[in-house]
Each structure stands twice: as structure tokens, then as C-alpha cells.
Design a protein around this motif. Sequence first.
Motif, short mmCIF file in Angstrom:
data_model
loop_
_atom_site.label_atom_id
_atom_site.label_comp_id
_atom_site.label_asym_id
_atom_site.label_seq_id
_atom_site.Cartn_x
_atom_site.Cartn_y
_atom_site.Cartn_z
N ASP A 199 3.21 1.36 3.16
CA ASP A 199 3.43 -0.08 3.07
C ASP A 199 2.23 -0.88 3.58
O ASP A 199 2.07 -2.05 3.24
N VAL A 200 1.36 -0.23 4.36
CA VAL A 200 0.14 -0.93 4.79
C VAL A 200 -0.90 -0.90 3.67
O VAL A 200 -1.44 -1.94 3.29
N VAL A 201 -1.15 0.29 3.11
CA VAL A 201 -2.21 0.36 2.10
C VAL A 201 -1.78 -0.35 0.81
O VAL A 201 -2.54 -1.17 0.27
N LEU A 202 -0.58 -0.09 0.33
CA LEU A 202 -0.14 -0.68 -0.95
C LEU A 202 0.48 -2.07 -0.76
O LEU A 202 0.53 -2.86 -1.69
N GLY A 203 0.92 -2.34 0.47
CA GLY A 203 1.55 -3.63 0.74
C GLY A 203 0.56 -4.61 1.36
O GLY A 203 -0.11 -5.38 0.67
N SER A 204 0.44 -4.54 2.68
CA SER A 204 -0.37 -5.53 3.41
C SER A 204 -1.82 -5.59 2.92
O SER A 204 -2.38 -6.68 2.74
N LEU A 205 -2.43 -4.42 2.72
CA LEU A 205 -3.85 -4.42 2.38
C LEU A 205 -4.12 -4.89 0.95
O LEU A 205 -5.04 -5.68 0.72
N PHE A 206 -3.34 -4.40 0.00
CA PHE A 206 -3.55 -4.84 -1.39
C PHE A 206 -3.31 -6.36 -1.50
O PHE A 206 -4.01 -7.06 -2.22
N ARG A 207 -2.31 -6.84 -0.76
CA ARG A 207 -2.05 -8.29 -0.79
C ARG A 207 -3.20 -9.06 -0.16
O ARG A 207 -3.70 -10.04 -0.73
N LEU A 208 -3.63 -8.61 1.01
CA LEU A 208 -4.75 -9.28 1.67
C LEU A 208 -6.00 -9.24 0.79
O LEU A 208 -6.81 -10.16 0.79
N ALA A 209 -6.13 -8.15 0.02
CA ALA A 209 -7.27 -8.00 -0.89
C ALA A 209 -7.14 -8.87 -2.13
O ALA A 209 -8.07 -8.92 -2.94
N GLY A 210 -6.00 -9.54 -2.28
CA GLY A 210 -5.90 -10.51 -3.36
C GLY A 210 -5.14 -10.07 -4.59
O GLY A 210 -5.19 -10.74 -5.62
N ALA A 211 -4.42 -8.95 -4.51
CA ALA A 211 -3.63 -8.52 -5.67
C ALA A 211 -2.46 -9.49 -5.87
O ALA A 211 -1.67 -9.70 -4.96
N ASP A 212 -2.35 -10.07 -7.06
CA ASP A 212 -1.22 -10.95 -7.35
C ASP A 212 0.04 -10.12 -7.59
O ASP A 212 1.14 -10.58 -7.32
N ALA A 213 -0.15 -8.92 -8.10
CA ALA A 213 0.97 -7.99 -8.28
C ALA A 213 0.48 -6.60 -7.90
O ALA A 213 -0.69 -6.27 -8.12
N VAL A 214 1.36 -5.82 -7.31
CA VAL A 214 1.00 -4.46 -6.88
C VAL A 214 1.93 -3.46 -7.54
O VAL A 214 3.15 -3.52 -7.37
N ILE A 215 1.33 -2.55 -8.31
CA ILE A 215 2.08 -1.47 -8.92
C ILE A 215 2.18 -0.33 -7.91
O ILE A 215 1.20 -0.02 -7.23
N PHE A 216 3.34 0.28 -7.78
CA PHE A 216 3.50 1.42 -6.87
C PHE A 216 4.64 2.29 -7.39
O PHE A 216 5.41 1.86 -8.26
N PRO A 217 4.74 3.52 -6.87
CA PRO A 217 5.78 4.41 -7.39
C PRO A 217 7.16 3.90 -7.01
O PRO A 217 7.47 3.73 -5.83
N GLY A 218 7.98 3.64 -8.00
CA GLY A 218 9.36 3.24 -7.73
C GLY A 218 10.19 4.47 -7.41
O GLY A 218 9.88 5.57 -7.86
N PHE A 219 11.24 4.30 -6.62
CA PHE A 219 12.14 5.43 -6.41
C PHE A 219 12.86 5.70 -7.72
O PHE A 219 13.08 4.79 -8.52
N GLY A 220 13.20 6.98 -7.93
CA GLY A 220 13.89 7.32 -9.17
C GLY A 220 12.96 7.59 -10.33
O GLY A 220 13.40 7.86 -11.44
N GLY A 221 11.65 7.51 -10.10
CA GLY A 221 10.69 7.83 -11.15
C GLY A 221 10.17 9.25 -10.97
O GLY A 221 10.82 10.08 -10.34
N ARG A 222 8.96 9.54 -11.48
CA ARG A 222 8.47 10.91 -11.42
C ARG A 222 7.62 11.17 -10.17
O ARG A 222 7.09 12.26 -10.00
N PHE A 223 7.48 10.19 -9.29
CA PHE A 223 6.75 10.40 -8.04
C PHE A 223 7.71 10.46 -6.87
O PHE A 223 8.72 9.74 -6.87
N PRO A 224 7.41 11.29 -5.88
CA PRO A 224 8.33 11.42 -4.74
C PRO A 224 8.17 10.23 -3.80
O PRO A 224 7.29 10.22 -2.95
N PHE A 225 8.98 9.23 -3.97
CA PHE A 225 8.82 8.01 -3.19
C PHE A 225 10.24 7.50 -2.88
O PHE A 225 11.07 7.38 -3.78
N THR A 226 10.50 7.21 -1.63
CA THR A 226 11.87 6.86 -1.24
C THR A 226 12.15 5.36 -1.39
O THR A 226 11.24 4.54 -1.45
N LYS A 227 13.44 5.07 -1.39
CA LYS A 227 13.88 3.68 -1.43
C LYS A 227 13.37 2.92 -0.19
O LYS A 227 13.00 1.75 -0.26
N GLN A 228 13.32 3.63 0.95
CA GLN A 228 12.86 3.01 2.19
C GLN A 228 11.39 2.58 2.07
O GLN A 228 11.00 1.50 2.50
#
Lengths: 378, 378
Positions: free
Chosen positions: B271-300
Motif C-alpha cells: 500500500d506504500v509503493v502502489l498507494g502512497s508513493l504512486f499517488r505522491l508521484a502524480g498517478a491519477d489512477a493506479v492499476i494493481f492486482p485485484g483480489f480474485g484475479g490471477r495474482f495472489p493479492f488479498t482483499k486486505q
Amino acid sequence: MEGQLIATYRVVASAEQISAVARAIAIEQTAEVNEPLCATPPVSDRVVGRVEDIEPDGPDAFKVVIAYNAEVLAGEISQLFSVLFGNISLKSGIRLVAISASGLSLTDFPGPLHGIDGLRELVGATDEPRRPLLFGAAKPMGRSVAELAGYVHDLALGGLDYIKDDHGITDQGFAPFEQRVLACCSAVERANAKSGRKARYVPCVNAPLDQILDRARFALSAGAGGLLVSPLVVGMSAPRVLSSVTGLPVLAHPAMAGVYYSSPDHGIASDVVLGSLFRLAGADAVIFPGFGGRFPFTKQRCAAIDRALKVDMGGRATSLPVPAGGLTLDVVPEASAVFGRDVGFLIGSALYEMSPDLVANARHFSALTQSCVNVESH
Amino acid sequence: MEGQLIATYRVVASAEQISAVARAIAIEQTAEVNEPLCATPPVSDRVVGRVEDIEPDGPDAFKVVIAYNAEVLAGEISQLFSVLFGNISLKSGIRLVAISASGLSLTDFPGPLHGIDGLRELVGATDEPRRPLLFGAAKPMGRSVAELAGYVHDLALGGLDYIKDDHGITDQGFAPFEQRVLACCSAVERANAKSGRKARYVPCVNAPLDQILDRARFALSAGAGGLLVSPLVVGMSAPRVLSSVTGLPVLAHPAMAGVYYSSPDHGIASDVVLGSLFRLAGADAVIFPGFGGRFPFTKQRCAAIDRALKVDMGGRATSLPVPAGGLTLDVVPEASAVFGRDVGFLIGSALYEMSPDLVANARHFSALTQSCVNVESH
């Protein structure tokens, strides 16, 4: 675009799963779709990576060799980096343990512009027996332009070859980039005029992407002797773009590299990211944690990076290994045994701590490394 | 340069060691010298990070809060990234678990140019109750310019808001950048003329550093509606530089992010690299692995990224969370519960697999997300 990039991954999976996992990697890194959408040409035969070999590598682990077509890489080192590990970084149990770029064209991926031989020629260190190249740093952040320029002068006069900025000294108010570069270039010139040597000042050009090339061009026009950059912070394409644009040799700094190799079962092995990849990206010299310094890095890892920087890579120039990170002079003899003669020793803090006379400290460092060479060659 | 950046690290160390380890981090990331060289001003008081708090966090682990002066960051997001974790990435047992940038000036680090509200306005999706924004991809690599443009047209006509390139589609011969961008911009325009909607095409501008801005400017002149970039591949400064130069919104792709969070005790939390940092870096939208997809990423983890993108950050715009990575339509209702209404759903492959009629597939996706909104608001 002809040729191919060969990647070897160590994959944690059962014998039942491994074929499917290997195929999933080959698709994920290229077509990035489910099977039905990559079943027909040209996706099936030119885009999706080819699984070329699967061999057991311990219990529930396999070495998987995948060949990626050069067409997919578009001649871009950024895309090559992404293809090797971009999306699968988001999975688990996959570690990139080797790459071979020998099959990629030199036009698309030329590697270092100067390499070890070039770095030696630029500072007049070509005599046999070859001696290690000596690197120092003007530091720490917080010193004024005049202070930093004084350090550059003294380290150059004391016999160092390449004196770089710290990678964190960018354009802070303490020592703004342009003023600092002008003063340090002038300082190294004055030292060279006294010593008759050819020491070079290497400013740090880490910066936002719209400023890197401007800083590099400014450094060139001011008389800089090289450029320092952190490829994992500002982009893997930076080394070769910078050397192509300026003609200057590029030192790559390892900032952020540790996250790539910190997990034993996932990521990119240290000799791949700091060795093969930095070299392929065009780093003429690669700074990395030396054993015996303040970073936890083994002699074996150092030796593996050394090999990756010097092994045959389809005609590309070699890159100079530059162990660093809190090294002291005590380590020099043992390090010479690991890296051989083609090495750069970067001594930062320790040179400032020995005595208040920086010229004398640098002379001591220089004499010590020279004595290692003499011992070896008798 | 005023203000400070607050970083919280989780550090594995004994109670005896932790003070020294915390201080070592604060020095390593700034002055990068041994203690004697950072004992006097301005290095001691303006350069070295200040250890502000140390609290136990389980057995042999501590939360360490360090404040870095804005002066050290030089207003450069590349330098900020390096200060947060560059050199200590080469150590072990250190994990960056939170940052606060609220104390940094908006001039130096402005964050997103458009943010969630801007992304909504650009596609005319401001009605209440707010609906999720719909993202699709023109893919896979290997398709021709005409084929990709056809997909963009159909997805736009079917009701999607933002249709992006795959992050691996850069400038391959299959669909060279300029031809592709021209054709896809024209395709989305034709679709909008029919539908009366304001769908936008978002080309991928991942490229070597001397070409990124050229591609972005070309995309702008061709009529592109946004830019896709992988900050961890081409440099963390890319999002805001790209939006500042072109005025277009920037979607950040997570390629390579997994290496940052793959080790539980070291690296940067997701959540720091994809959340706080990407936002601070100016990303208007951030793509990341959703839960339930093909990447091991939790709802939390998804929920933590969502929070980081939307929490107060000193007046900076919010960033849109865009869960992706092999998501299917089945996940949409559950995902709406996690992300709320301000979310972008990116459905890639699945939209191509439902039926050969891409327009109908997109309409189905659009209707499904709309029905979630309707259920919620009754």
C-alpha cells in the motif's frame, strides 16, 4: 528485430504444476491474456515466450528456461526489463537467476559504450601490470560547493581516478547542481595540472525524467569526466542513453537493488540485476556492496557479479566492478583476490576519517592498492 | 524547501540494537557517512534524518519513525524515492510500512493533476449516484494497428470510459507507436460520435528516457485521452512529469512492484509503493492486482491501497484505484463493496473471451456495474 533473450527462472512448483506455471510465465510477460487469445499466429509463434527447458532444482522447484523474441523487446531496455520480470513480480515463487543477451543484436542493445578498457584509457591506467582503478566520493550532503570542490581537488591530487558525487547529492540548496559541477570540474582540472594525471569528476545526474538529459549535457559542457546514475530509481534505460548522448562513461549506483534480491524464492538474483542487467543497460562501471563493508553481502555474491560483468556477452564491452559501501582499506588485498586486476575500489567515508589531510589519505590508498599489484606480479 | 517527509519503518532488531539501527537508517539515507562526519551542522541538523519515535512491534521488531527534511529531497520525486529506501534496500530486516507527505509543499510535490474528480469529469461520469469508471485494454501484443484500433472502437462504443494499451505494447513492429496512436485516437473519436459518450484512449508511453516525452507529446497531438506508464520501470518521476507536460491524466501500471513487497521483513509495503508513493508521484489512477484475479493479492491489501489513494494527503488530489489482473465480471459486486463508488474496474482478457461481439461484451460489463450501483442506492 532478430535474435532472442534467454531467461532462466527458478520456480517453486510441484512436478504436476510446473509445465503450466512455465507456460503461464511465458504468456504473462508477453501477450498477457488467457490461452484462447494467444493460440494463433503471430501471437502464438512470435509474441508468447517459448519454454525451452524445464529441469528439477531441488524439492518442489525447477529451473525454467524461456526464450523471448527480440521483436517483443522493441530495442528498448525498459521493455526488456519489463518482459523479464514486470508482471510476474506480482506473483510469488519465481526468481530470475540468469539471462543471456548474446543472441540480441548489438544495434538494439549495445551495452557499455566504454567498458573497462575505455575507463582505463580515459584516466591513463593502461600500463601492465594493470592496477585497480581508484574511486572516491565528494561528500556528505550538506557541504558547500566550495567544500565539495576542495575534496574533489584533494582526492584527485592524491591519486584517485574517478571522484563521484554521492548518489543522493542531486540539486539541493546546499550545493546546487550547476554551481557544484562547474566548481568540481574546475577543481579536478587544477589538480590534474599539478599532478600530470587524468583524474575525472563524475557528477550525479539522478533527477526527474524531464531534467536528466539537461543535467547530463550541462555536465558535459562543464568538463565532467563521467556521469553517476541510479538505474533502478530513474529508469533502467538511463545508463546507455546518457553515454550515447554525451559520450561520457556512466557509473551505475545500486540504490533500490536490494528489494530485487531480498526474497530467496522470488525476485531477481543480485548478479542478474547488478551484473547482467546493469551491463546490458550500458553501465561502464557498476557500484555494488563489497563484502566486508556495512552491507550484508557475501564474497560469493561479489564474485558472481564480477563474472556477470566480464563474461562474454555477444561482443559487448565488459563493465568494471566497483565494490563499495563502507569499505575500508583493510579489505583491499582480499578484494583484489576476488576481482582480479580489473576492479575499481570505491572508498568513501573511510578516506575522510583517516586523517584531516585528504591528499595524504588518498595517496595512502593509492600506494596500498599499488603494493597489492606489485606483490601479485612478483 | 520547507516541510518534512515522515517515514515509518518496521525494523527487525533486538531492544539493545534498535536505537543504533534506527540512527543508522537515518544517516544511510541522507549523509551516507560514518558518525564523525555527520556530527556538525548543517549535516547534523539539516541533512541527517531525525529518529522521532521507536515503539516495539512484536518480538525483536520495532516501528521506527524518521523525519526527513524537505531540503534533502530537492523537490525531486526520484530523490524522495531514493531517500525512502534506496541504500537501505541493500540491508535486511527493514520494511517501509507508511509514509506521510502531508508536510511537504504542494509546489515541490503536487501529486495527481486530475485525480478521481478529474478523471470523472473528463469522461462525463459525474452524475450521482456515482458509478465505477470502466477500463478496458486493446490487446494482445501481436495484433495489427487496424485490429487494435477496432478493439478500441468497440470497447468505447460498448460503454467503457478509458481504453488503454497493454503496458508491454510499446513500439513493436506489430503495431508501431505513432501509427497505433493515430489509429486508436481516430477509432475512439468515431465511437464517441456514434454514442455521444466521451470515452478516451490511453496509449502506453513506456520507453527509454530520451523517448518518453516525445511519445507523450505525440500522443497529445494525436488526441489521446491519457497516458499509461510503469513508474517502477521507467522512473518514479514519470507520472507527474507526463501530466504536467501534456495536461493528460496518467494511469500508473504496477509492473515490477511485486519485488518491493515480496519479502515479509524487508522492502516496501504494497500500500506504500502502489498507494502512497504512486499517488505522491502524480498517478491519477493506479492499476494493481485485484483480489480474485490471477495474482495472489488479498482483499486486505486492496483495501489498504484504496485507503492510501484516498486518505487526506495535505490537500493533494486523490487517485483512482483500478483493480485488475485477470479480473472477471463475477468479482465486480464484491469489489464494489471494498472500493466503494470511486473505483475503476479494468477488465482485460475476460471481455474478449465472453463472445466474439466486443461491443456487446462491453455493454454487458457496463450494465453489470451500473446494476451494482443501483442495488446499492436502493
